[in-house]
Design a protein around this motif. Structure first.
Motif: not given
Ligand code: ZN
Length: 373
Positions: A172-186
């Motif tokens: 969730a934190l990466y998602w907020r930062k990068t805006g990409s769910l896929k990248k954050a999941t990886r």
């Protein structure tokens, strides 16, 4: 992942993963022969076993409360929950969709560990109050263990490896930062995999230095974490790529069906060797009555091919082996994996309207994941 269906709470199916039965026995045993005797000596063997089984059972309930908290919050955020599959170290709540934004994800993820912390606190207070009454020692032991195990559940689930809760928080934190769910999941999955490897190495080190049981548990937890991290990523990629794709869009319309009275030798000659499909719908008076697959043909000895008919060997039609044209492609793929059938008929009002193969879905998946890389 498969499970044994138990009961429903809040409209959610609760299931047990098969591994639970083995681990339940292991936990009851390790509690009855190791944990309780070392903390509370001088009790009878049967008392240890009662405590062991109650301990394992309440551990199960604690995991259930943890998962139900996730599901309850998810439902309040508008995300339907189909099923909760319980493992020993936690569970997997099968949300019907991924949370739409990082804020919702954060709320759903943090709820579980918080509920475990609250349970730990309650058991700890009860443990403290029974400490004064020596005749309640059986309960004291159990409550102490439950306080400890709920605290462990909270801590374990906060390990920052997706799909554990801590990994979801991280995502969730990466998602907020990068805006990409896929990248954050990886990123969250990679972290989970490496933490899993670290835990396995730590466990092996402990086993080598003499702490057999502790080391053994760490190795199991590490392996579990590694495979969960891998599976979680695959699921997200697959769901994302197939989201919104209907069976109707995938199916082929060239339907070749067979009559129930057809003999197997003709089926092989005129259908299998001619059209080269692995599955054919069996149709009588324009309605589907079953499917016949290569597997069933192979079960008939060659010298009986002239006598036996399709009707005698076919699988009668049922919900599990047919698809709905308006159904989701993801569900169709899951049905194929569950039944082991690679080609299924699409049926509307009893009539075959198309056929879908596993290959159709997988090629689309490949193309879509390649395009969105
Ligand atoms: Zn959780």
């Amino acid at each position: 992942m498969k499970g044994v269906k138990l009961f429903r709470v809040l409209g959610i199916q609760i299931s047990l993963n098969y591994t639970w039965f083995i681990v339940f026995g292991l936990i009851a045993w390790s509690l009855a022969s190791g944990y309780f005797p070392s903390y509370y000596p001088d009790l009878s063997r049967s008392a240890y076993w009662v405590m062991g089984f109650l301990g394992a059972f309440f551990l199960f309930l604690s995991v259930l409360v943890h998962e139900l908290t996730h599901s309850y919050i998810a439902k309040r955020e508008g995300i339907e929950v189909k099923e909760i599959i319980l493992f020993i170290f936690g569970g997997i709540s099968q949300l019907t969709k991924e949370p739409e934004d990082s804020k919702k994800e954060l709320k759903v993820a943090i709820g579980g560990p918080l509920s475990s912390l609250v349970l730990a606190l309650i058991f700890w207070i009860l443990f403290k109050t029974t400490l004064r009454s020596p005749h309640l020692i059986l309960f004291t032991g159990l409550l102490g263990y439950l306080a400890f195990i709920n605290l462990s559940l909270a801590i374990f689930n906060l390990i920052p490896g997706f799909p554990l809760d801590g990994g979801r928080v991280l995502r969730a934190l990466y998602w907020r930062k990068t805006g990409s769910l896929k990248k954050a999941t990886r990123i969250a999955s990679e972290t989970g995999k490496w933490i899993g490897v670290g835990i396995i190495i730590l466990g092996l080190f402990w086993i080598l230095t003499g702490n057999l049981i502790g080391g053994f548990w760490f190795v199991i937890i590490g392996i579990f974490l590694r495979s969960a991290a891998e599976g979680g990523l695959q699921q997200v990629v697959m769901k994302g790529a197939l989201e919104g794709v209907k069976v109707r869009e995938l199916m082929s319309h060239g339907i070749i069906s067979v009559e129930p009275s057809l003999h197997i030798d003709r089926l092989v000659e005129d259908f299998y060797l001619t059209h080269k499909h692995i599955t054919y719908p069996v149709v009588k008076d324009e309605k589907i009555i079953g499917i016949v697959t290569l597997k069933q043909v192979k079960e008939v000895p060659r010298d009986q091919w002239v006598e036996k008919t399709v009707r005698e060997v076919m699988m009668p039609i049922r919900e599990e082996i047919m698809l709905d044209p308006d159904g989701e492609a993801v569900d169709a793929l899951q049905k194929m994996i569950r039944t082991g059938e690679g080609r299924l008929p699409v049926v509307k009002d009893g009539k075959v309207v198309g056929m879908v193969t596993r290959k159709d879905i997988l090629s689309l998946l490949e193309i879509k994941t390649d395009l969105t890389e």
